[in-house]
Enzyme design. Structure first.
Site, short mmCIF file in Angstrom:
data_model
loop_
_atom_site.label_atom_id
_atom_site.label_comp_id
_atom_site.label_asym_id
_atom_site.label_seq_id
_atom_site.Cartn_x
_atom_site.Cartn_y
_atom_site.Cartn_z
N LYS A 1 -59.70 9.30 90.45
CA LYS A 1 -59.22 8.28 89.51
C LYS A 1 -59.46 6.91 90.11
O LYS A 1 -59.15 6.66 91.28
CB LYS A 1 -57.73 8.45 89.21
CG LYS A 1 -57.18 7.37 88.27
CD LYS A 1 -55.68 7.52 88.07
CE LYS A 1 -54.87 7.01 89.25
NZ LYS A 1 -54.85 5.50 89.32
N ASP B 1 -59.13 4.68 84.83
CA ASP B 1 -57.78 4.45 84.32
C ASP B 1 -57.63 2.97 83.95
O ASP B 1 -57.04 2.19 84.70
CB ASP B 1 -56.77 4.85 85.38
CG ASP B 1 -55.33 4.83 84.86
OD1 ASP B 1 -55.15 4.80 83.63
OD2 ASP B 1 -54.41 4.85 85.70
N LYS C 1 -56.44 1.90 80.72
CA LYS C 1 -55.35 1.69 79.75
C LYS C 1 -55.73 0.61 78.73
O LYS C 1 -55.01 -0.37 78.53
CB LYS C 1 -54.05 1.35 80.46
CG LYS C 1 -53.57 2.43 81.43
CD LYS C 1 -52.26 2.04 82.07
CE LYS C 1 -51.78 3.08 83.06
NZ LYS C 1 -52.62 3.12 84.29
N ASP D 1 -56.56 -3.32 72.57
CA ASP D 1 -57.06 -4.58 72.03
C ASP D 1 -57.34 -4.35 70.55
O ASP D 1 -57.00 -3.30 70.00
CB ASP D 1 -58.32 -5.02 72.78
CG ASP D 1 -58.45 -6.55 72.86
OD1 ASP D 1 -58.39 -7.19 71.79
OD2 ASP D 1 -58.61 -7.08 73.97
N THR E 1 -45.04 6.65 84.01
CA THR E 1 -44.09 7.43 84.80
C THR E 1 -43.21 6.55 85.68
O THR E 1 -42.26 7.05 86.29
CB THR E 1 -44.82 8.47 85.68
OG1 THR E 1 -45.84 7.80 86.44
CG2 THR E 1 -45.46 9.54 84.83
N ARG F 1 -50.96 8.53 96.60
CA ARG F 1 -50.43 8.23 97.92
C ARG F 1 -50.22 9.45 98.82
O ARG F 1 -50.52 9.37 100.02
CB ARG F 1 -49.12 7.44 97.78
CG ARG F 1 -49.35 5.96 97.62
CD ARG F 1 -48.10 5.20 97.21
NE ARG F 1 -47.80 5.42 95.80
CZ ARG F 1 -46.88 4.74 95.13
NH1 ARG F 1 -46.16 3.83 95.74
NH2 ARG F 1 -46.67 4.97 93.85
#
Length: 232
Positions: free
Chosen positions: A34, A61, A63, A66, A116, A207
């Protein structure tokens, strides 16, 4: 799908050089990555093209949200880059424009429902009256109606979303944390095994892998947990 096709490693690092280092360290253990805002604005779009040319799958990613024409033109160009997945906010008009623009390309469009990192209080502050769970369900219904390829939601909502979208759509869940790992800024999390059992098709892990002392060992431990869950 095997576990390797379901694990998406989030390259949430500040530079392309560091991303390249993580990909080399992970070697053949990981086939899906990603790339989000942090890396995109540091030269990550060309890096994403390079990963795709090298046979890796890339989840961009971004998002998107518009006016319809802007979303459509952006999706058309992203499809030409060889990306495997692309996110946009799950607003019905934007999703319909994106689906039309991506037709025939093989690009899997994912509707982002509720981040999340957000809980009920965050939604109230943003002006929503729904709970996170209710808003996720509504967005899932709208994504299915628009013809989207999948949904991004918390693993906590995966079972409910699977009941709405059926078996054919992807359910991609960030906020995945192995047992004992720190939650960081995530508020709605699950372990890899729990998420798969709940109905998730793909797991995004950043992470716990990229910040590990041995990223490859961390990834392989998660893959082993996923494999066991899929067998069960």
């Amino acid at each position: 799908m095997e576990a390797r096709e379901r694990l998406i490693v989030g390259l949430d690092v500040p530079t392309v050089a560091e991303a390249e280092e993580k990909v080399r360290a992970l070697s053949d253990s990981v086939v899906f990555y990603k790339i989000g805002y942090q890396l995109v604005f540091a030269g990550g779009l060309e890096f994403a093209r390079d990963l795709a040319r090298d046979g890796k799958k890339v989840f961009l990613d971004m998002k998107l949200l518009d006016i319809d024409n802007t979303v459509a033109k952006g999706v058309e160009n992203i499809a030409k880059m060889g990306m495997s997945m692309l996110t946009l906010h799950a607003y019905p008009k934007a999703m319909r424009a994106a689906v039309e623009a991506a037709a025939g390309s093989g690009l899997c469009l994912l509707g982002v429902t509720v981040l999340t990192s957000m809980d009920a209080e965050d939604l109230i502050e943003a002006g929503y009256n729904d709970t996170p769970q209710a808003l996720v369900r509504r967005r899932a219904e709208q994504a299915r109606a628009a013809g989207m390829g999948g949904i991004v939601c918390s693993a906590e909502e995966a079972a409910a979303v699977r009941g709405i979208v059926g078996p054919g759509m992807a359910i991609v869940t960030p906020g995945i944390r192995p047992a004992g790992a720190e939650k960081g800024d995530q508020k709605r999390v699950m372990t890899p095994a729990e998420a798969l059992k709940a109905g998730s098709s793909h797991l995004v892990v950043a992470r716990p892998i990229v910040k590990a002392a041995d990223p490859r060992a961390a990834a392989e431990a998660i893959l082993a947990e996923m494999t066991d869950a899929l067998k069960a």
